[in-house]
Design a protein around this motif. Structure first.
Motif, mmCIF file in Angstrom:
data_model
loop_
_atom_site.group_PDB
_atom_site.id
_atom_site.type_symbol
_atom_site.label_atom_id
_atom_site.label_comp_id
_atom_site.label_asym_id
_atom_site.label_seq_id
_atom_site.Cartn_x
_atom_site.Cartn_y
_atom_site.Cartn_z
ATOM 1 N N ARG A 141 -14.798 -42.969 -36.138
ATOM 2 C CA ARG A 141 -14.843 -43.947 -37.352
ATOM 3 C C ARG A 141 -16.321 -44.004 -37.713
ATOM 4 O O ARG A 141 -17.353 -44.440 -36.796
ATOM 5 C CB ARG A 141 -14.115 -45.015 -37.210
ATOM 6 C CG ARG A 141 -14.150 -45.743 -38.458
ATOM 7 C CD ARG A 141 -13.007 -46.921 -38.191
ATOM 8 N NE ARG A 141 -12.907 -47.901 -39.062
ATOM 9 C CZ ARG A 141 -13.200 -49.139 -39.139
ATOM 10 N NH1 ARG A 141 -13.858 -49.487 -38.117
ATOM 11 N NH2 ARG A 141 -13.109 -49.944 -40.038
ATOM 12 N N LEU A 172 -10.074 -43.432 -39.344
ATOM 13 C CA LEU A 172 -10.185 -43.080 -37.989
ATOM 14 C C LEU A 172 -9.781 -41.628 -37.825
ATOM 15 O O LEU A 172 -8.787 -41.326 -38.471
ATOM 16 C CB LEU A 172 -9.078 -43.874 -37.028
ATOM 17 C CG LEU A 172 -9.538 -45.138 -36.217
ATOM 18 C CD1 LEU A 172 -8.317 -45.635 -35.683
ATOM 19 C CD2 LEU A 172 -10.531 -44.791 -35.243
ATOM 20 N N HIS A 219 -20.804 -40.545 -36.204
ATOM 21 C CA HIS A 219 -19.897 -41.795 -36.599
ATOM 22 C C HIS A 219 -20.558 -42.660 -35.342
ATOM 23 O O HIS A 219 -20.628 -42.534 -34.238
ATOM 24 C CB HIS A 219 -18.304 -41.550 -36.166
ATOM 25 C CG HIS A 219 -18.009 -41.104 -37.305
ATOM 26 N ND1 HIS A 219 -16.381 -40.497 -37.353
ATOM 27 C CD2 HIS A 219 -18.236 -40.975 -38.623
ATOM 28 C CE1 HIS A 219 -16.216 -40.349 -38.506
ATOM 29 N NE2 HIS A 219 -17.143 -40.259 -39.324
#
Lengths: 114, 108
Positions: A94, A103, A29
């Motif tokens: 995220r 999230l 992420h």
């Protein structure tokens, strides 16, 4: 499933100590976040990072700094811990897709500063 | 950032349908509405997300009227294990801000 791991579940430190809270995510992420949560105040954003070596202040950055040297790791640093930093600290990550990316949170670190 | 307003707390009974409404008057065209659930001593987890009309998944439904200035999270037939804090968020950019959430207490 995404795994966000916070290095400690409970931590006890003394006033004036330098404290490192570590967070690692395994889904590549781009975005990572640090929140603190106190009774009655909800989650408050301390800092976030949208890329390696990039950081942005959240709503309550005072007394904190962060480090993002590698994409998977986001560290929160309390330069000189104080008793009012006793709190639950939550890390999240995220993806950098559209605004509808979810999230994913770690389990939290309960920090007590004595 | 779009500010959200939701009730501080709600009580309900097992087996009932629970609706939690969130207002977000300054929502922008590209904003999504997202709900998270948090149990004690855990991080929040994603429940549902929507842009307009109705979205349903295995956990909840989300109703969004045409003007998108509010949204309602609907939990069908709640159980004691649904006792948690529920957060409504309007996500616009990378700076994701949570409000204080709604503390839902399910009674037997």
């Amino acid at each position: 499933d995404v795994k966000v791991t916070q290095s400690s579940r409970y931590l006890v430190k003394r006033t004036g100590e330098k404290v490192f809270l570590e967070c690692v995510q395994d889904m590549d992420h781009e975005n990572m976040f640090w929140y603190r949560q106190d009774p009655g105040l909800g989650l408050r954003l301390i800092y976030f990072s949208y890329d390696v070596k990039m950081k942005e202040k959240g709503d309550i950055p005072e007394g904190y700094s962060v480090s993002r040297e590698k994409k998977e790791r986001f560290s929160l640093i309390l330069e000189s811990a104080s008793t009012n930093q006793t709190s639950m600290y939550l890390c999240a990550s995220r993806g950098a897709g559209a605004h509808n990316e979810k999230l994913f949170f770690g389990s939290g670190t309960q920090l007590s500063v004595l | 950032l779009a500010k959200t307003t939701q009730p501080i707390s709600m009580d309900s009974y097992e087996g009932q349908e629970v609706n939690i409404t969130c207002s977000h008057n300054n929502i922008a065209t590209n904003d999504y509405i997202t709900w998270y659930q948090q149990f004690p001593s855990q991080g929040p987890r994603f429940i549902i997300q929507g842009y307009k009309t109705k979205v349903t998944n295995e956990v909840a439904s989300l109703f969004i009227p045409a003007d998108r200035k509010s949204s309602t999270l609907s939990l069908p037939r709640v159980s004691l294990s649904d006792t948690a804090v529920y957060y409504c968020l309007v996500v616009r950019d990378d700076k994701i801000i949570f409000g204080k959430g709604t503390r839902l207490h399910i009674l037997p």
